[in-house]
Design an enzyme around this catalytic site. Structure first.
Site, short mmCIF file in Angstrom:
data_model
loop_
_atom_site.label_atom_id
_atom_site.label_comp_id
_atom_site.label_asym_id
_atom_site.label_seq_id
_atom_site.Cartn_x
_atom_site.Cartn_y
_atom_site.Cartn_z
N TYR A 217 41.51 -12.44 36.34
CA TYR A 217 41.44 -12.39 34.88
C TYR A 217 40.21 -11.60 34.44
O TYR A 217 40.29 -10.74 33.55
CB TYR A 217 41.40 -13.80 34.33
N SER B 108 37.55 -10.39 27.03
CA SER B 108 37.04 -11.75 27.20
C SER B 108 35.60 -11.71 27.67
O SER B 108 35.18 -10.77 28.36
CB SER B 108 37.89 -12.52 28.22
#
Length: 259
Positions: A165, A150
């Protein structure tokens, strides 16, 4: 497990977490099916996986298989891959580690359980699926592994997910690079894709209109990304032209992070 057979093909792609109707995984399955891959869809939601496999089979006339798989469970991953290997599908030539979860929790509010859960799905899931697929690829001297990271790993969050995350997706990048070195001599290339703000179920209904507008304002191309923007790149990384491309990170973020 559900299987569907139509035309013959000698390539099979396994895609984890591909059951979501609005997800990158299903869009990738469709794109790879259009390129002639047989498709194995693994998802913790077995019904969603079956529906996705039926959709791909009907639209693209390629062999498909659906299997329930919890990527945090070694036993579950082993069973899913055993189902793929024991089916009518050809040998696995590509693995897309798409399964992932996120949460917008601030660092001070992250519990140890939540931290471990984020890492279990995003990092351990990538490890377990890759460990299961890699021996066959090495034996055949050909393989493509694509890991979904990401932009949050690159810029330290700032989109939706919290610090856990970002940390987990950063670990995926490290794993990608290290494994690329190990697997290259056996004909297996390993690359990572780092999507930015993409319209999927992960953020659906979880962002205020104000926050969504702010995110888009920060993107030079002037829009959020679509799952097709990511799926096309993943399909390329699963194809025959990338034998000399490994350990690389590919950005799909509309220019929101340029480095």
């Amino acid at each position: 497990m559900n299987t569907h057979t139509h035309t013959d093909t000698d390539r099979c792609a396994v895609i984890t977490g591909a059951g979501s109707p609005r997800g990158i995984g299903l869009a990738t399955a469709a794109r790879l099916a259009a390129d002639g891959f047989a498709i194995a869809i693994l998802d913790i939601d077995g019904d969603a996986a079956s529906a996705a496999a039926e959709q791909i089979s009907a639209e693209y006339s390629v062999p498909t298989l659906a299997a329930t798989a919890d990527v945090t469970s070694e036993e579950s991953v082993d069973q899913a891959f055993a189902a793929v290997e024991g089916s009518h599908l050809p040998p696995v030539t590509a693995l897309v580690n798409n399964a992932g979860i996120t949460a917008p929790t601030r660092f001070a509010d992250i519990t140890l359980d939540e931290w471990r859960r984020i890492f279990a799905v995003n990092v351990e899931g990538t490890f377990l699926a890759t460990r299961r697929a890699l021996p066959g690829m090495r034996e055949r001297g050909h393989g493509r592994v694509v890991n979904l990271s990401s932009v949050s790993a690159q810029r330290g969050g700032g989109v939706f997910g919290g610090s856990h995350y970002s940390a987990a997706k950063g670990a995926v990048l490290g794993l990608t690079r290290a494994l690329a070195r190990e697997a290259a001599p056996d004909g297996v290339v390993v690359n990572a894709v780092t999507p930015g703000f993409i319209g999927t179920d992960i953020t659906a209904g979880k962002l205020t209109d104000e926050r969504r507008a702010q995110l888009i304002e920060e993107i030079p191309v002037g829009r959020g990304g679509d799952v097709a923007d990511v799926a096309g790149l993943i399909a390329y990384l699963c194809g025959p032209e990338v034998g000399y491309v490994t350990g690389a990170t590919f950005d799909v973020n509309g220019g929101s992070h340029i480095h």
